[in-house]
Design a protein around this motif. Structure first.
Motif, short mmCIF file in Angstrom:
data_model
loop_
_atom_site.label_atom_id
_atom_site.label_comp_id
_atom_site.label_asym_id
_atom_site.label_seq_id
_atom_site.Cartn_x
_atom_site.Cartn_y
_atom_site.Cartn_z
N ARG A 93 0.84 -1.20 0.00
CA ARG A 93 0.00 0.00 0.00
C ARG A 93 0.88 1.25 0.00
NH1 ARG A 93 -5.30 1.67 1.58
NH2 ARG A 93 -5.82 -0.38 0.76
N TRP A 94 1.95 1.24 0.79
CA TRP A 94 2.86 2.37 0.84
C TRP A 94 3.47 2.64 -0.54
CZ3 TRP A 94 8.18 2.40 -0.05
CH2 TRP A 94 8.82 3.62 0.23
N ARG A 95 3.88 1.56 -1.23
CA ARG A 95 4.46 1.73 -2.58
C ARG A 95 3.46 2.32 -3.55
NH1 ARG A 95 6.53 -3.56 -1.27
NH2 ARG A 95 8.72 -3.36 -0.68
N ARG A 96 2.21 1.85 -3.48
CA ARG A 96 1.17 2.41 -4.37
C ARG A 96 0.94 3.88 -4.05
NH1 ARG A 96 -1.52 -2.41 -3.15
NH2 ARG A 96 -3.01 -1.30 -1.84
N ASN A 97 0.86 4.21 -2.77
CA ASN A 97 0.66 5.60 -2.37
C ASN A 97 1.84 6.47 -2.79
OD1 ASN A 97 -1.71 4.76 -1.18
ND2 ASN A 97 -0.99 4.98 0.92
N ARG A 98 3.03 5.93 -2.65
CA ARG A 98 4.24 6.66 -3.00
C ARG A 98 4.32 6.90 -4.50
NH1 ARG A 98 9.70 4.30 -3.66
NH2 ARG A 98 11.13 6.06 -3.77
N ALA A 99 3.90 5.90 -5.28
CA ALA A 99 3.91 6.07 -6.74
C ALA A 99 2.95 7.18 -7.14
CB ALA A 99 3.51 4.77 -7.43
#
Length: 198
Positions: A93-99
């Motif tokens: 989820r963090w990676r998706r939000n960061r992207a």
């Protein structure tokens, strides 16, 4: 969902009983999991994700993934199983939000620190390499002094901030950074000694 009767204070179920509820496909497994390990999984998700709603969704997804994994899996350490699920879902989820929105965070800092002592992802033998790397890291951590091992795990598994670690262990932030740096250097040497390119 089959729940315990309201008004009766019960102790938490044993892990093997909870696992058996999953194997028996009883929805009570989810309730018992949340009752016993919900706070633990939420603390992991909150350290990774800044938004409470995202953290809560990841914890709910943890129970769904556990439901889909058991059977066939029968975890030997249920807390570690749930913790790993919550952590991986939160990191995804963090990676998706960061992207979607670039920006620094505790997760990014911790991953950047580890970048110099872990192998780069990719390559045809990645799954085999990851298993071997995991074995070497586990063996390495077991050989480290208790304080260094605790700092390493809480920084890179639980993703705690340097400031929080300093406060918890009654150290100065510079001492925490120094200990983590030396541990990462020893880990890098241990991986290279085993022939794992970093």
């Amino acid at each position: 969902m089959d729940r315990e009767p309201i008004g009766r204070k019960e102790t938490a179920m044993e892990d093997q009983q909870i696992i058996q509820l999953y194997w028996d496909r009883r929805e009570q497994a989810i309730w018992e999991s949340d009752r016993k390990y919900g706070a633990y999984c939420r603390s992991i998700a909150r350290r990774i994700l800044a938004v409470e709603e995202d953290a809560e969704e990841c914890v709910n997804d943890t129970w769904l993934h556990a439901w889909n994994a058991m059977p066939p899996q029968r975890p030997s350490i249920l807390s570690a199983f749930f913790g790993k699920l919550a952590r991986n879902l939160s990191l995804d989820r963090w990676r998706r939000n960061r992207a979607a929105k670039r920006g620094g965070s505790q997760v990014e800092l911790a991953l950047h620190e580890l970048g110099d002592c872990l192998p780069a992802p990719g390559g045809p033998e990645q799954a085999l390499d990851e298993k071997e790397t995991g074995r070497v890291i586990s063996q390495f951590l077991r050989s480290q002094p208790e304080l260094d091992r605790a700092l390493f795990i809480r920084r890179y598994w639980h993703l705690e901030s340097i400031a929080a670690l300093a406060q918890s262990f009654h150290l100065r932030e510079s001492q925490v950074k120094s200990r983590l740096f030396r541990t990462r250097q020893r880990l890098k040497a241990a991986l290279e000694q085993e022939g794992i390119a970093v």
